[in-house]
Design a protein around this motif. Structure first.
Motif, PDB file in Angstrom:
ATOM      1  N   ARG A  37       0.335  14.175 -25.395  1.00 11.30           N
ATOM      2  CA  ARG A  37      -0.933  13.387 -25.467  1.00 11.30           C
ATOM      3  C   ARG A  37      -0.602  12.094 -24.617  1.00 11.30           C
ATOM      4  O   ARG A  37      -1.415  11.531 -23.830  1.00 11.30           O
ATOM      5  N   THR A  38       0.323  11.329 -25.313  1.00  6.20           N
ATOM      6  CA  THR A  38       0.922  10.028 -24.437  1.00  6.20           C
ATOM      7  C   THR A  38       1.100  10.132 -23.030  1.00  6.20           C
ATOM      8  O   THR A  38       0.425   9.470 -22.186  1.00  6.20           O
ATOM      9  N   MET A  40       0.846  -1.210   0.095  1.00  3.77           N
ATOM     10  CA  MET A  40      -0.093   0.179  -0.047  1.00  3.77           C
ATOM     11  C   MET A  40       0.888   1.359   0.118  1.00  3.77           C
ATOM     12  O   MET A  40       0.655   2.124  -0.634  1.00  3.77           O
ATOM     13  N   GLU A  41       1.904   1.294   0.877  1.00  2.03           N
ATOM     14  CA  GLU A  41       2.873   2.283   0.779  1.00  2.03           C
ATOM     15  C   GLU A  41       3.454   2.938  -0.289  1.00  2.03           C
ATOM     16  O   GLU A  41       3.527   3.814  -0.761  1.00  2.03           O
ATOM     17  N   LEU A  42       3.973   1.694  -0.953  1.00  9.68           N
ATOM     18  CA  LEU A  42       4.826   1.850  -2.234  1.00  9.68           C
ATOM     19  C   LEU A  42       3.799   2.413  -3.271  1.00  9.68           C
ATOM     20  O   LEU A  42       4.270   3.172  -4.221  1.00  9.68           O
ATOM     21  N   HIS A  43       2.646   1.506  -3.259  1.00  9.38           N
ATOM     22  CA  HIS A  43       1.664   1.876  -4.613  1.00  9.38           C
ATOM     23  C   HIS A  43       1.412   3.258  -4.490  1.00  9.38           C
ATOM     24  O   HIS A  43       1.107   3.864  -5.478  1.00  9.38           O
ATOM     25  N   HIS A  44       0.771   3.763  -3.327  1.00  5.82           N
ATOM     26  CA  HIS A  44       0.379   5.250  -2.995  1.00  5.82           C
ATOM     27  C   HIS A  44       1.431   6.068  -3.008  1.00  5.82           C
ATOM     28  O   HIS A  44       1.249   6.932  -3.725  1.00  5.82           O
ATOM     29  N   GLY A  45       2.374   5.905  -2.285  1.00  5.63           N
ATOM     30  CA  GLY A  45       3.399   6.931  -1.940  1.00  5.63           C
ATOM     31  C   GLY A  45       4.551   6.900  -2.911  1.00  5.63           C
ATOM     32  O   GLY A  45       5.274   7.948  -3.115  1.00  5.63           O
ATOM     33  N   ARG A  46       4.778   6.105  -3.864  1.00 11.65           N
ATOM     34  CA  ARG A  46       5.751   5.959  -4.782  1.00 11.65           C
ATOM     35  C   ARG A  46       4.990   6.069  -6.407  1.00 11.65           C
ATOM     36  O   ARG A  46       5.187   6.911  -7.145  1.00 11.65           O
ATOM     37  N   HIS A  47       4.276   5.028  -6.587  1.00  9.02           N
ATOM     38  CA  HIS A  47       3.598   4.748  -7.978  1.00  9.02           C
ATOM     39  C   HIS A  47       2.726   5.858  -8.264  1.00  9.02           C
ATOM     40  O   HIS A  47       2.768   6.599  -9.230  1.00  9.02           O
ATOM     41  N   HIS A  48       1.460   5.897  -7.392  1.00 14.33           N
ATOM     42  CA  HIS A  48       0.679   7.145  -7.647  1.00 14.33           C
ATOM     43  C   HIS A  48       1.161   8.310  -7.712  1.00 14.33           C
ATOM     44  O   HIS A  48       0.842   9.456  -8.355  1.00 14.33           O
ATOM     45  N   ALA A  49       2.106   8.704  -6.519  1.00 16.21           N
ATOM     46  CA  ALA A  49       2.671   9.931  -6.407  1.00 16.21           C
ATOM     47  C   ALA A  49       3.518  10.363  -7.588  1.00 16.21           C
ATOM     48  O   ALA A  49       3.477  11.510  -8.185  1.00 16.21           O
ATOM     49  N   ALA A  50       4.318   9.451  -8.504  1.00 14.46           N
ATOM     50  CA  ALA A  50       4.843   9.727  -9.754  1.00 14.46           C
ATOM     51  C   ALA A  50       4.239  10.105 -10.483  1.00 14.46           C
ATOM     52  O   ALA A  50       4.185  11.017 -11.460  1.00 14.46           O
ATOM     53  N   ALA A  51       3.147   9.397 -10.840  1.00 19.37           N
ATOM     54  CA  ALA A  51       1.939  10.017 -11.544  1.00 19.37           C
ATOM     55  C   ALA A  51       1.323  11.478 -11.716  1.00 19.37           C
ATOM     56  O   ALA A  51       1.328  12.192 -12.469  1.00 19.37           O
ATOM     57  N   VAL A  52       1.096  11.651 -10.253  1.00 22.46           N
ATOM     58  CA  VAL A  52       0.862  13.034 -10.040  1.00 22.46           C
ATOM     59  C   VAL A  52       1.905  14.038 -10.261  1.00 22.46           C
ATOM     60  O   VAL A  52       1.548  15.219 -10.851  1.00 22.46           O
ATOM     61  N   ASN A  81      -0.467   9.367 -17.470  1.00 22.65           N
ATOM     62  CA  ASN A  81      -0.307   9.878 -16.081  1.00 22.65           C
ATOM     63  C   ASN A  81      -1.868  10.480 -15.473  1.00 22.65           C
ATOM     64  O   ASN A  81      -2.081  10.297 -14.433  1.00 22.65           O
ATOM     65  N   ALA A  82      -2.453  10.758 -16.531  1.00 21.92           N
ATOM     66  CA  ALA A  82      -4.007  11.366 -16.010  1.00 21.92           C
ATOM     67  C   ALA A  82      -4.823   9.976 -15.839  1.00 21.92           C
ATOM     68  O   ALA A  82      -5.731   9.971 -14.879  1.00 21.92           O
ATOM     69  N   GLY A  83      -4.588   9.200 -16.543  1.00 21.98           N
ATOM     70  CA  GLY A  83      -5.190   7.793 -16.462  1.00 21.98           C
ATOM     71  C   GLY A  83      -4.877   7.124 -15.103  1.00 21.98           C
ATOM     72  O   GLY A  83      -5.667   6.620 -14.278  1.00 21.98           O
ATOM     73  N   ALA A 126       4.289  13.579 -12.338  1.00 24.32           N
ATOM     74  CA  ALA A 126       4.261  13.678 -14.023  1.00 24.32           C
ATOM     75  C   ALA A 126       3.152  14.868 -14.624  1.00 24.32           C
ATOM     76  O   ALA A 126       3.198  15.353 -15.506  1.00 24.32           O
ATOM     77  N   LEU A 127       2.142  14.345 -13.921  1.00 28.61           N
ATOM     78  CA  LEU A 127       0.753  15.285 -14.467  1.00 28.61           C
ATOM     79  C   LEU A 127       1.108  16.823 -14.079  1.00 28.61           C
ATOM     80  O   LEU A 127       0.688  17.577 -15.202  1.00 28.61           O
ATOM     81  N   ASN A 128       1.697  16.991 -13.136  1.00 26.83           N
ATOM     82  CA  ASN A 128       1.937  18.721 -12.938  1.00 26.83           C
ATOM     83  C   ASN A 128       3.084  19.028 -13.706  1.00 26.83           C
ATOM     84  O   ASN A 128       3.070  20.238 -14.199  1.00 26.83           O
ATOM     85  N   ASN A 129       3.926  18.180 -14.239  1.00 26.31           N
ATOM     86  CA  ASN A 129       4.868  18.547 -15.201  1.00 26.31           C
ATOM     87  C   ASN A 129       4.127  18.873 -16.567  1.00 26.31           C
ATOM     88  O   ASN A 129       4.627  19.859 -17.399  1.00 26.31           O
ATOM     89  N   ILE A 130       3.352  18.004 -16.876  1.00 27.96           N
ATOM     90  CA  ILE A 130       2.497  18.250 -18.167  1.00 27.96           C
ATOM     91  C   ILE A 130       1.915  19.506 -18.061  1.00 27.96           C
ATOM     92  O   ILE A 130       1.623  20.261 -19.124  1.00 27.96           O
TER      93      ILE A 130
END
Ligand code: MN3
Length: 242
Positions: free
Chosen positions: A103-104, A58-70, A109-111, A72-76
């Motif tokens: 777009r990709t 849970m911690e890795l999935h939320h705090g690393r994987h999901h956080a990385a997508a957020v 990352n939004a997905g 990246a989304l802010n960079n976009i």
């Protein structure tokens, strides 16, 4: 590749100076830069889903994987400023209108942000079965709760590689079981997600290794049917965002 896209987009937008700043960041880092999107806090402790998912996952999935997508989304959003004013569901439904250069990355990352935000929301419960209108819809469209579980788990097993299995609310209001590869989200096809399970290996590998079927079976033990029922009501009311 992402750095190249960011740099090119900034140059195209006339922000050449800003591109140097943006390209120094890696969207793979979990750190979330300041931006319009933020990582939602887990609505329960990391060990709340132990019946299916261990706390470290849970911690890795939320705090690393999901956080990385957020992140990246802010960079976009720096590269594509219109994104900063959009709801995530609008961004996903209007993906074809995004600039080619982003777009990709936006799709991925939004997905991911929409998928994972939904995923955390619907867990933390004790399992069991839904009631009320949602039970009636499951009986009507999916052949009842037991058949829904069997068909959902089988669909999750058929995802080759990384992806998701969902129950969606179609534009006509019916329920359907669908799968999507990678971080694609049914909003891209105008469907609202009632619930979904992440079958990327990062979601289960620490505890289950290759035993995806066992993970899919256990996952039902931690669902929060009150929250899923609230999503069903919101989907019908047109207020479900992601
Ligand atoms: Mn995941």
């Amino acid at each position: 590749m992402t750095i190249h896209l960011v740099r090119r987009g900034f140059l195209a937008a006339g922000f050449a100076a800003a591109s140097v700043f943006a390209s120094a960041r890696s969207p793979l880092f979990a750190q979330t830069p300041d931006g319009p999107f933020s990582l939602p806090a887990l609505p329960y402790a990391a060990n709340a889903n132990e019946a299916a998912i261990d706390a470290m996952t849970m911690e890795l999935h939320h705090g690393r994987h999901h956080a990385a997508a957020v992140a990246a989304l802010n960079n976009i959003a720096r590269d594509y400023p219109a994104l900063a004013t959009m709801q995530i569901d609008d961004a996903l439904m209007r993906l074809s209108q995004a600039p080619d250069a982003v777009r990709t990355a936006l799709r991925n990352n939004a997905g991911s942000h929409a998928n994972h935000s939904m995923f955390w929301e619907i867990m933390g419960g004790q399992g069991g079965e839904p009631g009320g209108d949602l039970k009636a819809a499951i009986d009507r469209d999916l052949g009842g709760f037991a058949k829904m579980q069997t068909d959902f788990n089988a669909a999750g097993m058929r995802v080759f590689g990384s992806g998701w299995v969902f129950v969606v609310v179609t534009p006509a209001g019916g329920l359907s079981i669908v799968t999507r590869p990678n971080q694609d989200n049914p909003l891209m096809d105008g469907q609202r997600v009632l619930m979904g399970n992440d079958v990327w290996e990062h979601a289960y590998y620490l505890r289950y290794q290759n035993r995806r079927a066992e993970y899919l079976t256990n996952w039902w033990k931690v669902l929060n049917w009150d929250r899923i029922a609230a999503r069903y009501d919101a989907a019908r009311n047109g207020t479900l965002r992601m």
